[in-house]
Design an enzyme around this catalytic site. Structure first.
Site, PDB file in Angstrom:
ATOM      1  N   GLY A  45       0.812  -1.218   0.000  1.00 46.94           N
ATOM      2  CA  GLY A  45       0.000   0.000   0.000  1.00 46.94           C
ATOM      3  C   GLY A  45       0.842   1.263   0.000  1.00 46.94           C
ATOM      4  O   GLY A  45       0.540   2.232  -0.702  1.00 46.94           O
ATOM      5  N   CYS A  46       1.915   1.248   0.778  1.00 50.95           N
ATOM      6  CA  CYS A  46       2.782   2.428   0.872  1.00 50.95           C
ATOM      7  C   CYS A  46       3.521   2.663  -0.445  1.00 50.95           C
ATOM      8  O   CYS A  46       3.710   3.804  -0.860  1.00 50.95           O
ATOM      9  CB  CYS A  46       3.757   2.257   2.027  1.00 50.95           C
ATOM     10  SG  CYS A  46       2.927   2.057   3.632  1.00 50.95           S
ATOM     11  N   THR A  47       3.913   1.574  -1.091  1.00 51.43           N
ATOM     12  CA  THR A  47       4.585   1.690  -2.379  1.00 51.43           C
ATOM     13  C   THR A  47       3.628   2.257  -3.422  1.00 51.43           C
ATOM     14  O   THR A  47       3.969   3.199  -4.148  1.00 51.43           O
ATOM     15  CB  THR A  47       5.142   0.322  -2.822  1.00 51.43           C
ATOM     16  OG1 THR A  47       6.080  -0.129  -1.835  1.00 51.43           O
ATOM     17  CG2 THR A  47       5.819   0.412  -4.173  1.00 51.43           C
ATOM     18  N   GLY A  50       2.948   6.035  -2.878  1.00 45.39           N
ATOM     19  CA  GLY A  50       4.071   6.844  -3.345  1.00 45.39           C
ATOM     20  C   GLY A  50       4.167   6.872  -4.860  1.00 45.39           C
ATOM     21  O   GLY A  50       4.457   7.911  -5.458  1.00 45.39           O
TER      22      GLY A  50
END
Length: 155
Positions: A45-47, A50
């Site tokens: 999710g964080c990738t 970003g």
């Protein structure tokens, strides 16, 4: 500790940044600042979050908006993550949770049935005068970019 409120000036804060720099909010007067808090580098999710900001960097540049990602990860981890994903913006390390407390993004979370304190994915849009204009908490990555872009257009 003071916490941010919509329609009010965000208190100045300083954090270590990728690129061997220091982030200071007050140094960005005259620009819109988009700060997104995320739990951990190199997670799906964080990738994706970003990458969404990265892939739309021209939009943000055209609208005088600078982007910064913040997590509790180390600068070394941030440098690797930024390089691997070719992020055109800096990542800030908040190991002491100073900014996390200011923006009230540390919450009790459950993972595999166990509770722990962690960063709840959240994004904040600060205007050219340092005033918090928009906040998104408990962000779902899928439609988030469109919401952020619309808020910038509405400013």
């Amino acid at each position: 500790m003071t916490q941010v409120r919509l329609g009010e000036a965000v208190p100045d804060f300083t954090l270590p940044s990728t690129g061997d720099k220091t982030f200071q909010l007050s140094a960005l007067k005259g620009k819109r600042v988009l700060i997104y808090f995320y739990p951990k580098d190199n997670t799906p999710g964080c990738t994706l979050e970003g990458q969404n900001f990265r892939d739309n960097i021209d939009f943000f540049n055209e609208h005088n908006t600078v982007i910064f990602g913040i997590s509790r990860d180390s600068l070394r981890m941030h440098e690797n993550f930024k390089t691997k994903q070719a992020f055109p913006f800096d990542l800030l390390s908040d190991a002491d949770e100073e900014a996390c407390q200011l923006f009230d993004v540390i919450k009790l979370k459950k993972l595999y049935g166990k509770e722990h304190l962690g960063i709840v994915r959240s994004t904040f849009l600060i205007d050219e005068n340092g005033v918090l204009q928009q906040e998104w908490r408990n962000v779902k990555v899928k439609d988030h970019l469109d919401e952020v872009k619309q808020a910038i257009l509405d400013l």
